[in-house]
Design an enzyme around this catalytic site. Structure first.
Site, PDB file in Angstrom:
ATOM      1  CB  THR A  37      -8.962  -3.911 -71.417  1.00 45.48           C
ATOM      2  OG1 THR A  37     -10.055  -4.275 -72.070  1.00 45.48           O
ATOM      3  CG2 THR A  37      -7.980  -5.218 -71.505  1.00 45.48           C
ATOM      4  CB  SER A  75     -14.260   2.898 -72.893  1.00 47.94           C
ATOM      5  OG  SER A  75     -13.851   2.119 -73.789  1.00 47.94           O
ATOM      6  CB  THR A 109      -8.339   1.043 -75.867  1.00 48.46           C
ATOM      7  OG1 THR A 109      -8.934  -0.270 -76.206  1.00 48.46           O
ATOM      8  CG2 THR A 109      -7.239   0.792 -75.036  1.00 48.46           C
ATOM      9  CG  ASP A 110     -13.619  -0.894 -77.164  1.00 48.90           C
ATOM     10  OD1 ASP A 110     -12.482  -1.145 -77.588  1.00 48.90           O
ATOM     11  OD2 ASP A 110     -14.316  -1.769 -76.491  1.00 48.90           O
TER      12      ASP A 110
HETATM   13  N1  ASP Z   1     -13.500  -3.252 -73.619  1.00 48.65           N
HETATM   14  C1  ASP Z   1     -12.542  -2.466 -73.414  1.00 48.65           C
HETATM   15  C2  ASP Z   1     -12.829  -1.010 -73.130  1.00 48.65           C
HETATM   16  O1  ASP Z   1     -13.265  -0.807 -71.879  1.00 48.65           O
HETATM   17  C3  ASP Z   1     -11.307  -2.550 -74.428  1.00 48.65           C
HETATM   18  C4  ASP Z   1     -10.231  -2.012 -73.824  1.00 48.65           C
HETATM   19  O2  ASP Z   1     -10.259  -1.406 -72.738  1.00 48.65           O
HETATM   20  O3  ASP Z   1      -9.262  -2.054 -74.536  1.00 48.65           O
HETATM   21  O4  ASP Z   1     -12.893  -0.293 -73.853  1.00 48.65           O
END
Ligand code: ASP
Length: 342
Positions: A37, A75, A109-110
């Protein structure tokens, strides 16, 4: 007197550099981008690594940076192959360039917890490695990515950030890669080190630490994976009320390198899980028992001989540790002690 001389020489150095048009050299930080993100805009394709950093020119007040794109993906698509690539690249950067003060990795973050903990086990340097991400994409009001990136770079420039293992810096908090959990699906305050607390803060006036990680990491870690091409297969199986153990048997029959079973509080489990684990260990497959409860640890000794307790590690991090330990075959006999130390 000595102090006065020091202050005067520092003043003269800064004065000389500013009249000659130069500024004192800033610490060097390498930024490795992987996507997530932090690099995304809801209305356009995701930002390429350099563009992500150019959007935060304040970084140059603290560091000179070099950007390398390792991947550009959400992620949930990060794989063990990318962990290997990142780990090797960071070790290469540190071994080839003593002027680099630290490395920042931008990441979704995932699955940031897994990548951060993997790097915590395999990076062979005491210089800071900082993971940053964001919960809000780049084009929304109060996007948190720019600030997280800036704070991450600040942490990576500090000599007192050394030897603290891999860190996750988000929302001004510095958390240990081992201890941090993503705890909220939406809010910017998502990474928390539930039982252990933050390592410190990236405050506007200073970067301050209050504690060190309590477990072995980076330069004190025994794992050496720079020659490894593929990480061993380790699935996670989830126990639940009324579970018949069939997914454990299914995996056992595929003969993976190890199995993680996520059980109930304290490592207690259903009779189906008990039976499945007994059958997997009888086949010589290392089974690690993790708890689905975020607080506390699994105490005592394993309920089934030959299994290993994840203690306070969640199943997804226990999987990373088992994969790393089994990638290096010499550790198969010492898994219990590894799970107590890392
Ligand atoms: N979809 C995102 C990721 O790549 C979520 C994030 O980055 O907060 O994990």
């Amino acid at each position: 007197m000595k102090n006065i001389i020091l202050v005067v020489s520092a003043f003269l150095l800064v004065f000389t550099l500013s009249i000659s048009g130069q500024t004192p050299e800033k610490p060097h930080v390498v930024i490795l981008t992987t996507g997530g993100t932090i690099a995304s805009r809801s209305d356009a394709p995701s930002l390429e690594g350099n563009a992500l950093v150019q959007a935060v020119p304040q970084i140059l007040d603290y560091a000179s940076v070099r950007v390398e794109e390792i991947a550009r993906t959400g992620s949930s698509r990060i794989t063990p192959k990318i962990w290997l690539r990142l780990g090797k690249r960071i070790n290469e950067i540190f071994s080839q360039d003593s002027t680099v003060s630290g490395v920042v990795v931008t990441h979704g973050t995932d699955t940031m917890e897994e990548t951060a903990y993997y790097l915590n086990l395999v990076v062979k340097d005491d210089r800071p490695v900082v993971m940053v991400g964001s919960m809000r994409s780049a084009n929304v009001i109060s996007a948190d990515g720019p600030s997280n990136l800036l704070q991450g770079v600040r942490v990576a420039t500090k000599t007192h950030s050394k030897n603290r293992g891999v860190m996750i810096v988000m929302n001004d908090e510095i958390n240990s890669a081992r201890d941090a959990w993503k705890t909220d699906n939406q809010r910017v305050q998502t990474f928390r080190s539930t039982d252990h607390g933050v390592l410190g803060y990236a405050d506007p006036d200073t970067v301050i630490f209050y504690r060190n990680p309590s477990h072995l990491h980076t330069i004190n870690s025994v794992f050496q994976l720079d020659e490894v091409e593929i990480l061993p297969e380790v699935p996670i199986v989830i126990d639940y009320a009324g579970f018949d153990g069939s997914t454990i048997i299914h995996w056992k029959d595929r003969n993976p390198a190890g199995i993680i079973v996520q059980t109930f509080a304290g490592g207690r489990m259903s009779s189906g899980a008990l039976d499945g684990i007994r059958r997997a260990t009888a086949d010589g497959i290392p089974v690690v028992i993790a708890s689905r409860v975020p607080g506390g640890r699994i105490p005592g000794s394993p309920p089934i001989a030959g299994t290993i307790l994840a203690r306070d590690l969640p199943a997804h991090k226990a999987r990373v540790l088992l994969m790393v330990a089994l990638a290096d075959h010499s550790h198969k006999e010492t898994l219990t002690s590894i799970f107590n130390q890392y």
